[in-house]
Design a protein around this motif. Sequence first.
Motif, mmCIF file in Angstrom:
data_model
loop_
_atom_site.group_PDB
_atom_site.id
_atom_site.type_symbol
_atom_site.label_atom_id
_atom_site.label_comp_id
_atom_site.label_asym_id
_atom_site.label_seq_id
_atom_site.Cartn_x
_atom_site.Cartn_y
_atom_site.Cartn_z
ATOM 1 N N LEU A 51 0.767 -1.250 -0.071
ATOM 2 C CA LEU A 51 0.104 -0.036 -0.023
ATOM 3 C C LEU A 51 0.851 1.304 0.128
ATOM 4 O O LEU A 51 0.505 2.278 -0.649
ATOM 5 C CB LEU A 51 -1.002 -0.091 1.001
ATOM 6 C CG LEU A 51 -2.059 -1.042 0.970
ATOM 7 C CD1 LEU A 51 -2.940 -1.019 2.445
ATOM 8 C CD2 LEU A 51 -2.961 -0.790 0.009
ATOM 9 N N VAL A 52 1.997 1.200 0.722
ATOM 10 C CA VAL A 52 2.815 2.333 0.651
ATOM 11 C C VAL A 52 3.585 2.686 -0.562
ATOM 12 O O VAL A 52 3.419 3.725 -0.841
ATOM 13 C CB VAL A 52 3.729 2.014 1.918
ATOM 14 C CG1 VAL A 52 5.127 3.448 1.581
ATOM 15 C CG2 VAL A 52 3.259 2.241 3.301
ATOM 16 N N SER A 53 3.876 1.623 -1.208
ATOM 17 C CA SER A 53 4.449 1.707 -2.407
ATOM 18 C C SER A 53 3.669 2.116 -3.581
ATOM 19 O O SER A 53 3.900 2.920 -4.626
ATOM 20 C CB SER A 53 4.971 0.206 -2.900
ATOM 21 O OG SER A 53 6.081 -0.353 -2.187
ATOM 22 N N LEU A 54 2.388 1.782 -3.495
ATOM 23 C CA LEU A 54 1.175 1.877 -4.297
ATOM 24 C C LEU A 54 0.936 3.427 -4.384
ATOM 25 O O LEU A 54 0.864 4.380 -5.092
ATOM 26 C CB LEU A 54 -0.191 1.344 -4.061
ATOM 27 C CG LEU A 54 -1.195 1.693 -4.802
ATOM 28 C CD1 LEU A 54 -1.269 1.476 -6.407
ATOM 29 C CD2 LEU A 54 -2.509 0.823 -4.463
ATOM 30 N N PHE A 75 1.376 1.480 -15.347
ATOM 31 C CA PHE A 75 1.082 -0.141 -15.061
ATOM 32 C C PHE A 75 1.701 -0.447 -13.570
ATOM 33 O O PHE A 75 2.712 0.035 -13.503
ATOM 34 C CB PHE A 75 1.751 -0.930 -16.292
ATOM 35 C CG PHE A 75 1.136 -0.811 -17.306
ATOM 36 C CD1 PHE A 75 -0.002 -1.614 -17.943
ATOM 37 C CD2 PHE A 75 1.517 0.033 -18.369
ATOM 38 C CE1 PHE A 75 -0.402 -1.573 -19.018
ATOM 39 C CE2 PHE A 75 0.979 0.167 -19.532
ATOM 40 C CZ PHE A 75 -0.117 -0.708 -19.791
ATOM 41 N N LEU A 76 1.062 -1.508 -12.922
ATOM 42 C CA LEU A 76 1.509 -1.952 -11.871
ATOM 43 C C LEU A 76 1.487 -3.418 -11.993
ATOM 44 O O LEU A 76 0.695 -4.145 -12.549
ATOM 45 C CB LEU A 76 0.315 -1.675 -10.716
ATOM 46 C CG LEU A 76 0.161 -0.431 -10.287
ATOM 47 C CD1 LEU A 76 -0.995 -0.304 -9.184
ATOM 48 C CD2 LEU A 76 1.386 0.069 -9.470
ATOM 49 N N ASP A 84 -3.772 -10.389 0.973
ATOM 50 C CA ASP A 84 -4.754 -11.232 1.693
ATOM 51 C C ASP A 84 -5.921 -10.646 0.779
ATOM 52 O O ASP A 84 -6.100 -9.635 0.209
ATOM 53 C CB ASP A 84 -4.808 -11.293 3.034
ATOM 54 C CG ASP A 84 -5.301 -9.865 3.881
ATOM 55 O OD1 ASP A 84 -5.728 -9.242 3.295
ATOM 56 O OD2 ASP A 84 -4.850 -9.861 5.252
ATOM 57 N N GLY A 85 -6.987 -11.419 0.907
ATOM 58 C CA GLY A 85 -8.229 -11.172 0.535
ATOM 59 C C GLY A 85 -8.858 -9.853 0.851
ATOM 60 O O GLY A 85 -9.263 -8.796 -0.182
ATOM 61 N N GLU A 86 -8.689 -9.321 1.865
ATOM 62 C CA GLU A 86 -9.445 -8.196 2.379
ATOM 63 C C GLU A 86 -8.330 -7.064 1.733
ATOM 64 O O GLU A 86 -8.950 -5.874 1.349
ATOM 65 C CB GLU A 86 -9.391 -8.032 3.862
ATOM 66 C CG GLU A 86 -10.081 -6.821 4.426
ATOM 67 C CD GLU A 86 -10.080 -6.581 5.867
ATOM 68 O OE1 GLU A 86 -10.116 -5.797 6.614
ATOM 69 O OE2 GLU A 86 -10.235 -7.779 6.627
ATOM 70 N N LEU A 87 -7.035 -7.188 1.869
ATOM 71 C CA LEU A 87 -6.377 -6.057 1.565
ATOM 72 C C LEU A 87 -6.292 -5.884 -0.104
ATOM 73 O O LEU A 87 -6.345 -5.000 -0.630
ATOM 74 C CB LEU A 87 -4.823 -6.358 1.796
ATOM 75 C CG LEU A 87 -3.971 -5.055 1.981
ATOM 76 C CD1 LEU A 87 -4.657 -3.705 2.629
ATOM 77 C CD2 LEU A 87 -2.405 -5.528 2.539
ATOM 78 N N LEU A 88 -6.537 -6.944 -0.807
ATOM 79 C CA LEU A 88 -6.795 -7.036 -2.116
ATOM 80 C C LEU A 88 -7.888 -6.369 -2.597
ATOM 81 O O LEU A 88 -7.962 -5.271 -3.465
ATOM 82 C CB LEU A 88 -6.754 -8.404 -2.610
ATOM 83 C CG LEU A 88 -7.005 -8.655 -4.314
ATOM 84 C CD1 LEU A 88 -5.669 -8.060 -4.881
ATOM 85 C CD2 LEU A 88 -7.317 -9.962 -4.736
ATOM 86 N N GLU A 89 -8.927 -6.228 -1.825
ATOM 87 C CA GLU A 89 -10.434 -5.690 -2.124
ATOM 88 C C GLU A 89 -10.184 -4.032 -1.768
ATOM 89 O O GLU A 89 -10.636 -3.410 -2.648
ATOM 90 C CB GLU A 89 -11.529 -6.126 -1.171
ATOM 91 C CG GLU A 89 -11.967 -7.570 -1.730
ATOM 92 C CD GLU A 89 -12.566 -7.523 -3.009
ATOM 93 O OE1 GLU A 89 -13.256 -6.574 -3.341
ATOM 94 O OE2 GLU A 89 -12.279 -8.460 -3.808
ATOM 95 N N THR A 90 -9.296 -3.885 -0.912
ATOM 96 C CA THR A 90 -9.097 -2.444 -0.421
ATOM 97 C C THR A 90 -8.255 -1.728 -1.607
ATOM 98 O O THR A 90 -8.575 -0.736 -2.135
ATOM 99 C CB THR A 90 -8.169 -2.292 0.812
ATOM 100 O OG1 THR A 90 -8.879 -2.932 1.897
ATOM 101 C CG2 THR A 90 -7.740 -0.977 1.091
ATOM 102 N N VAL A 91 -7.379 -2.370 -2.135
ATOM 103 C CA VAL A 91 -6.448 -1.842 -3.358
ATOM 104 C C VAL A 91 -7.435 -1.937 -4.516
ATOM 105 O O VAL A 91 -7.177 -0.752 -5.170
ATOM 106 C CB VAL A 91 -5.249 -2.887 -3.580
ATOM 107 C CG1 VAL A 91 -4.426 -2.280 -4.672
ATOM 108 C CG2 VAL A 91 -4.192 -2.809 -2.331
#
Length: 138
Positions: A51-54, A75-76, A84-91
Amino acid sequence: IALDASLRLEKLTGGRYSLETGQDNAFLVRDNFAGGILRSTDTLSGGETFLVSLALALSLSLQIGMRGKPMHLFFLDEGFGTLDGELLETVLDALQLLRQDGLTVGLISHVPQLRERLETRLLVKKDDCGSSVTLDLA
């Protein structure tokens, strides 16, 4: 760049984290849910580091321009498999919001959850003759 990245990180983390720079210009993370303590980025989990890198990549991309105009496409690649699933949804939610800011983000990944959430996909397949690209609209 650091100020903009800090604001983006706060948005990505629901206000939990913000970025600051230390005396040696190293990035520090302020954990607002833990009394506002400053943490070294070395103490972050893989997902938090992503998340920091993003946030930094988004901020940097807006500062880099061609002929004085900011880039609105980047591009990323890498990192999605560590979430994890929750963090993937956040991103993914955060990346969807970027479209409202006029930014286009291309994702390079093998993570199935990404394919389900993206409206437009380019599928690259290898075969004996090289590779082929197919446009896939959700």
